[in-house]
Design an enzyme around this catalytic site. Structure first.
Site, PDB file in Angstrom:
ATOM      1  CB  VAL A  14      37.221  28.096  93.886  1.00 25.71           C
ATOM      2  CG1 VAL A  14      38.155  29.247  93.634  1.00 25.71           C
ATOM      3  CG2 VAL A  14      35.994  27.993  93.061  1.00 25.71           C
ATOM      4  CD  GLU A 191      27.759  27.784  93.731  1.00 30.04           C
ATOM      5  OE1 GLU A 191      27.800  28.361  94.778  1.00 30.04           O
ATOM      6  OE2 GLU A 191      28.438  28.978  93.171  1.00 30.04           O
ATOM      7  CE  LYS A 206      28.124  34.859  92.771  1.00 34.70           C
ATOM      8  NZ  LYS A 206      27.886  33.701  91.552  1.00 34.70           N
TER       9      LYS A 206
END
Ligand code: HSE
Length: 431
Positions: A14, A191, A206
């Site tokens: 990210v 992940e 989430k």
């Protein structure tokens, strides 16, 4: 106007994506932000790793807390992940320094979101987290802002890209589970601990965040019934197709009075439902609002580009000074919700029973189902191999989940079972 100076903690998939995006689309981003945006400081485990860009042009910090405190950092991007540890410490430090936070950390928000929101809202410090849910889909903005006028009764969707990729690839190519998972890791979807993708935890993180915004309840992971996809075999996908369904990991929350039902579980969903064609790493979220009626959002749920896209949208909002309370309302408005026990749910089920192919097997299974008040809707067996293991598949009429759980426990002890049975909910998702 002064440039906005950002410090990035975490340069993995990210963080690396954010640097590349800010470098590549610098002009349009600065125009939209109405000011220059400069990366002034970065921090990660290793300075020497090849990331496809030069970290030496930014000031390097070994200690993330030093980066947070540095005068050349106005906004902190927490892209480390993890519910606790350094991510938690640095977010709290940034809030105490009155520095806006941008994070992609769903585990942390699902676990400590209420505490973070409480101190951030009190300190009037924005916490942006568009990248935490459904990757590139601007879902937080959609529900917290775009649909803010609606009462929403139900929200459901596909919230984990890795498991959706695995199920789709198994369907398309018949490749084995582990092989496809390796692929998803190499593509940067999974992940750090891929167990979270497979066992439903990531989707539950989430869902906890979305439920908080939609239903104005405190995030509570313990209230989410969570089951992953590891039991699903290619043969289940084939049987489901024969029956007119696809198998998807569905996250769902609905409110009823003062209770909130929340689950993440593999489901057979009708091939005619829009979610059945959401494949690969795509995510999708569907709401039913009292005025908007239905709203469906689809987009890439994982990977460098989509996640960086969401982070950078938050960077622009931060530069413009646009923000809302963390979960859309004052934290004092967030209530504890009563959990709807999964066992109380009424639904239909798919059962695959690996059994010896011999007379009397179905009679014994049927007798257990009768004792548990479970009514059989259909049954199928592909092939006939006397004395050998075959799969018998049954679907049930609507039944209390507790009854089918009791039944399956008894069925698994029968002497003609050749391995563990597989039980999957059938969700018609009629809304
Ligand atoms: N590992 C997540 C997924 C991506 O596969 O959806 C980030 O949320």
């Amino acid at each position: 106007m002064e440039p906005l100076k950002i410090g990035i903690v975490g340069l993995g998939t990210v963080g690396g994506g954010v640097v590349k995006l800010l470098e590549k689309n610098k002009n349009l981003i600065c125009q939209r932000a109405g000011r220059d945006i400069l990366i002034t400081a970065v921090c990660a485990h290793s300075k020497d790793k090849d990331r496809g860009f030069d970290v030496n042009v930014y000031e390097w910090f070994d200690n993330p807390l030093d980066l947070v405190k540095h005068e050349n950092v106005d906004v902190v991007l927490e892209l480390v992940g993890g519910a606790d540890g350094i991510a938690y410490d640095l977010i709290k430090e940034a809030i105490s320094q009155k520095k806006p936070i941008i994070t992609a950390n769903k585990a942390l928000l699902a676990t400590h979101g209420y505490e973070i929101a409480e101190i951030a809202d009190k300190a009037n410090v924005p916490v942006f987290y568009e990248a935490a849910v459904a990757g590139g889909i601007p879902i937080v903005k959609t529900i917290r802002e775009g649909l803010a006028g609606n009462g929403i009764k139900e929200i459901y969707g596909i919230l984990n890209g890795t498991s959706n990729y695995i199920l789709s690839e198994m369907t398309k190519t018949k490749r084995a589970f582990d092989d496809v998972l390796k692929d998803a890791q190499e593509k940067g979807y999974a992940e750090a601990d891929p167990t979270f993708d497979i066992d439903g935890t990531d989707a539950a993180h989430k869902l906890a965040i979305l439920s908080t915004i939609v239903f104005r309840t405190k995030p509570n992971l313990h209230n989410i019934y969570t089951k992953g996809i590891s039991e699903i075999k290619a043969k289940d996908i084939d049987f489901a197709k024969t029956l007119g369904y696809e198998i998807k990991l569905i996250a769902k929350a609905f409110s009823s009075g003062d209770t909130l039902g929340q689950s993440v579980t593999p489901c057979l969903i009708p091939q005619s439902h829009p979610l059945s064609s959401i494949n690969d790493v795509l995510n999708a979220v569907l709401f039913e609002g009292d005025f908007v009626k239905y709203s469906l959002s689809v987009g890439y749920g994982a990977g460098e580009g989509p996640t960086a896209s969401a982070v950078v949208a938050d960077v622009i909002d931060s530069a413009l000074g646009i923000y809302r309370p963390v979960f859309g309302v004052n934290t004092a408005e967030l209530k504890d919700a009563k959990r709807v026990a999964e066992s109380e749910n009424m639904c239909r089920f798919y059962m695959r029973l690996p059994v010896l192919d011999k007379p009397g097997v179905i009679a014994e299974v049927a007798s257990i189902l009768k004792d548990e008040d479970v009514s059989i809707e259909s049954m199928l067996q592909h092939g006939h191999d006397p004395g050998q293991s075959v799969s018998v598949v049954m679907t049930t009429h609507e039944t209390a989940a507790a009854n089918i759980y009791n039944a399956i426990e008894k069925i698994s002890t029968l002497r003609f079972m050749t391995s563990e049975p597989c039980l999957i909910q059938i969700e018609d998702l009629t809304s």
